[in-house]
Design an enzyme around this catalytic site. Sequence first.
Site, short mmCIF file in Angstrom:
data_model
loop_
_atom_site.label_atom_id
_atom_site.label_comp_id
_atom_site.label_asym_id
_atom_site.label_seq_id
_atom_site.Cartn_x
_atom_site.Cartn_y
_atom_site.Cartn_z
N ASP A 183 0.85 -1.21 0.00
CA ASP A 183 0.00 0.00 0.00
C ASP A 183 0.89 1.25 0.00
OD1 ASP A 183 -3.03 -0.96 1.41
OD2 ASP A 183 -1.29 -2.26 1.59
N THR A 199 -6.92 -4.59 0.98
CA THR A 199 -5.69 -4.95 1.73
C THR A 199 -5.92 -6.20 2.59
OG1 THR A 199 -5.05 -2.64 1.75
CG2 THR A 199 -3.94 -4.07 3.33
MG MG Z 1 -6.41 0.87 0.16
#
Ligand code: MG
Length: 394
Positions: free
Chosen positions: A50, A122
């Site tokens: 990320d 995620t």
């Molecule tokens: Mg995200």
Amino acid sequence: MAANPSLVMRIVSASVAVSNRASNIIRNVLTKGDLGIIEKGKNDLQTEADRSAQRCIVASLHKQFPNVAIFGEEQLDPQEKIPKDFIELGFDEEVLKQSCPEYLKETKPEDVVIWVDPLDGTAEFTQGFLDHVTVLIGISVKGNAVAGVIHQPWFNYEKPGFPLGRCIWGVIGLGSFGFERETPPANKIIVTTSRSHSDRMVTEAVEACNPDEVVRVGGAGHKVLILIEGKVHAYVFASKGCKKWDTCAPEAILHSVGGTLTDFHGIRMNYGAEVQRKNTGGVLATVSNHQHFLGCIPEHIRDCMDRSSEAPPLDFMGVTICGGADLEGAKKDDTPTLDKSPTPNEDTDGKDAKQDNAPVPDKIHTPNGAPGSTPSSDDNPSDSVPNNNATTKL
Ligand code: MG
Ligand code: AMP
Ligand code: MG
């Protein structure tokens, strides 16, 4: 290449190029093996993928478009040195071959806000559901989501010999590219929703749509992809957990193919720089029959969802948005009927209604045998103050 490509088409073209680079970075993090997981909040993770993908996307787009506001999901140190090979300054030629819709031709940098979710899904990424992961770059003009890129780094990952990854992009008024559009099955209702951020209300709203099947998968981007590919009829999320970077790109791509994404009051959301980041009105996305699904939502659930700040009026110069759905009418319609053969680009009020008291599937399945949902984290503090961390108003 179109002569003198407009600002919006150049941003879309650069976004496609940078999403390819970000996707490589994300795959490399997994190959190296150390995900560097940080818990940002309850049921809210961040990984090195990320962080690195956001560094790549925000720094690259900022270099190309220094006067455009860019908001990224992750809070990162703005002083951090970005590796040279994270900077992508290329343009995608296929995008530049297309002409810009008339209503976007005169767009100025100060009209534009770019919303970046460097890695959507995620939770699923950390659990190995790799095809749920997407990179989202949404482009809004005067508060309206108008263009977007959804990159899926692990598309085809279970099909050896097929090209790995794909990039889908679209502009309202031009259409979307990079995927095969299919019509959803005519004889049943399939609804998709969260698999990792569910709770009683999320499930109740889904069940109120009388689905024959429920598909619980990760990521707002991935769910809108399966919508436009005709695998499901509606994405129903009665929660305040999704943010503007989750919905901007998916909304623009969905609207570019005649679908609709709104909150639970039928409001098309505002993506201007000053809006709150959370989508506190919930998320409802459909390829057709939006009014029907809106009408299915029980009043008490609608009452729990805020009325979103509405996208400011924009002159689309004749381009139809929201699949022509009469959202005002939908809010008044509390006896929904559904044509069981939804057709893309049409919001029909067919009479072959699914029975309101039809049995609800007793088991909500999670594809691939994935573990069930976890408790909601909707009690996270509201972030109505603009998040200025990874936000780059430059
Ligand atoms: Mg995200
Ligand atoms: P999901 O459908 O659960 O994958 O959620 C779609 C997007 O919204 C993802 O980026 C999630 O991280 C985000 N999201 C949804 N609900 C929550 C929540 N309760 N807390 C934090 N993020 C959420
Ligand atoms: Mg996300």
